[in-house]
Design an enzyme around this catalytic site. Structure first.
Site, PDB file in Angstrom:
ATOM      1  N   THR B  32     -10.718  11.844   0.996  1.00  0.00           N
ATOM      2  CA  THR B  32      -9.427  12.495   0.763  1.00  0.00           C
ATOM      3  C   THR B  32      -8.930  12.132  -0.635  1.00  0.00           C
ATOM      4  O   THR B  32      -9.439  11.202  -1.266  1.00  0.00           O
ATOM      5  CB  THR B  32      -8.396  12.082   1.832  1.00  0.00           C
ATOM      6  OG1 THR B  32      -7.310  13.021   1.814  1.00  0.00           O
ATOM      7  CG2 THR B  32      -7.846  10.692   1.604  1.00  0.00           C
ATOM      8  N   CYS B  37       0.970   9.969  -0.861  1.00  0.00           N
ATOM      9  CA  CYS B  37       0.572   9.865   0.549  1.00  0.00           C
ATOM     10  C   CYS B  37      -0.231   8.579   0.778  1.00  0.00           C
ATOM     11  O   CYS B  37      -0.712   7.952  -0.175  1.00  0.00           O
ATOM     12  CB  CYS B  37      -0.316  11.044   0.950  1.00  0.00           C
ATOM     13  SG  CYS B  37       0.542  12.606   1.046  1.00  0.00           S
ATOM     14  N   HIS B  54      -4.169  10.767   6.942  1.00  0.00           N
ATOM     15  CA  HIS B  54      -3.598  11.008   5.615  1.00  0.00           C
ATOM     16  C   HIS B  54      -2.196  11.533   5.879  1.00  0.00           C
ATOM     17  O   HIS B  54      -2.040  12.634   6.391  1.00  0.00           O
ATOM     18  CB  HIS B  54      -4.461  12.052   4.887  1.00  0.00           C
ATOM     19  CG  HIS B  54      -3.926  12.480   3.543  1.00  0.00           C
ATOM     20  ND1 HIS B  54      -4.740  13.027   2.574  1.00  0.00           N
ATOM     21  CD2 HIS B  54      -2.687  12.462   3.013  1.00  0.00           C
ATOM     22  CE1 HIS B  54      -4.013  13.322   1.504  1.00  0.00           C
ATOM     23  NE2 HIS B  54      -2.756  13.002   1.753  1.00  0.00           N
TER      24      HIS B  54
END
Lengths: 128, 205
Positions: B32, B37, B54
């Protein structure tokens, strides 16, 4: 003194969140970390001539899962206590399992604080 | 979510975006890209199960409000959902351990935002893990640059790469547009009809 609600969830974070919401709404919250622990608490409360006004239970828990817990509760003198399932599961097959076990309702996480309070009020006050 | 074969690693790779998660018993790499985040990697090495989420909180929160404010509910859901997936795959809650990444101060560039969201996301993940007694083996958080994460679900190893400005700018735009939305049935209430009308033994407190 507010009515007692038994909250059964293996997640300490979830229990803390639900406890804050319900105590703010005037309820007393008793916590259990799995179904087996919750059955023990219900037994202890019964010995003290107490009973929660409602039970909120998760489904996916170690030691004893929520469906087994609900089935067991329905075999005791606590069988009339409404049990609302609080879970991340939303599949109809899972819901059918909950209904067959004897759950009174099914609320999919995450939910808003006010939504939980409204549902608990409804079950406790309307005698569902 | 995107699944592909990574010839460099010789493994299948699953790429997740904001609000997504992936768990597996297979030898896969979960990848990712993170700005403010946070990605939490959870694993039970004995069971050979691992997963990664996530997520981003709906708004910056003070730690004392993490588990009580509405803005925290998506984070709570993200963490619980990942733990549940791992338990379903055979993990033991007692053996779970974690690695935490992300939380850079990238949305601090926006007019409406402050850098606090990245820090909030990291502290939230750490608080959750502490409350659940899940030890954190490693973390690479904060700073001002986004990160690319490759989590080997079989070995638990994580490769972290700081993003260059080009990819980073796209990431910031995506995060500004992102609104946590766990799944369409969240908050759905079903009241079953087979309810006992009243307790014949009467109401007790």
């Amino acid at each position: 003194m507010g009515k007692k609600i038994l909250v059964v969830d293996d997640s300490a974070v979830l229990r803390a969140s639900v406890k804050f919401t319900l105590t703010s709404a005037g309820y007393q919250v008793v916590e259990a970390h799995d179904g087996k622990h919750a059955l023990q608490i219900l037994k202890e409360m019964s010995l003290a001539s107490e009973r929660p006004a409602m039970i909120l239970s998760d489904i996916n828990m170690p030691v004893m899962d929520g469906i087994t817990f609900i089935k067991q509760v329905k075999q005791t003198s606590c069988k009339f206590i409404p049990i609302l399932v609080l879970t991340t599961e939303s599949q109809e097959t899972k819901k059918a399992e909950g209904k067959a076990a004897g759950a009174s309702g099914w609320l999919v996480k995450p939910f808003r604080e006010q939504q939980l309070v409204d549902v608990v009020h409804k079950f406790v006050r309307d005698g569902h | 979510m995107l699944r592909m074969h990574c010839s460099r690693l010789g493994l299948d790779m699953v790429v997740i975006g904001a609000g997504e998660q992936w768990s597996s018993r297979e030898a896969v790499v979960i990848g990712t890209c993170l700005g403010s985040c946070v990605a939490t990697c959870l694993m039970d090495r004995d069971a050979g199960v691992a997963g990664m989420n996530h997520f981003m909180l709906a708004a910056p929160l003070r730690p004392e409000h993490f588990f009580t404010a509405d803005a925290g509910r998506f984070g709570i859901w993200a963490m619980e959902s990942l733990v549940n997936d791992l338990l379903r795959l055979g993990a033991s809650r007692k053996r779970l351990c974690a690695k935490v990444f992300g939380g850079a101060n990238v949305l601090g560039w926006s007019k409406e935002g402050s850098g606090a969201i990245g820090q909030s996301n990291v502290l939230f993940a750490l608080e959750c893990l502490e409350a659940e007694h899940i030890p954190v083996l490693a973390r690479e958080t904060g700073g001002s640059r986004g990160r690319g994460i490759l989590f080997n679900a079989r070995t638990g190893e994580v490769q972290v790469r700081k993003l260059t400005f080009g990819g980073f700018e796209n990431l910031v735009q995506r995060e500004r547009r992102f609104r946590p939305a766990p799944h369409p049935r969240a908050g759905e209430l079903t009241v079953f009809s087979s309810l006992p009308i009243a307790d014949p033994e009467g109401d007790q407190e």
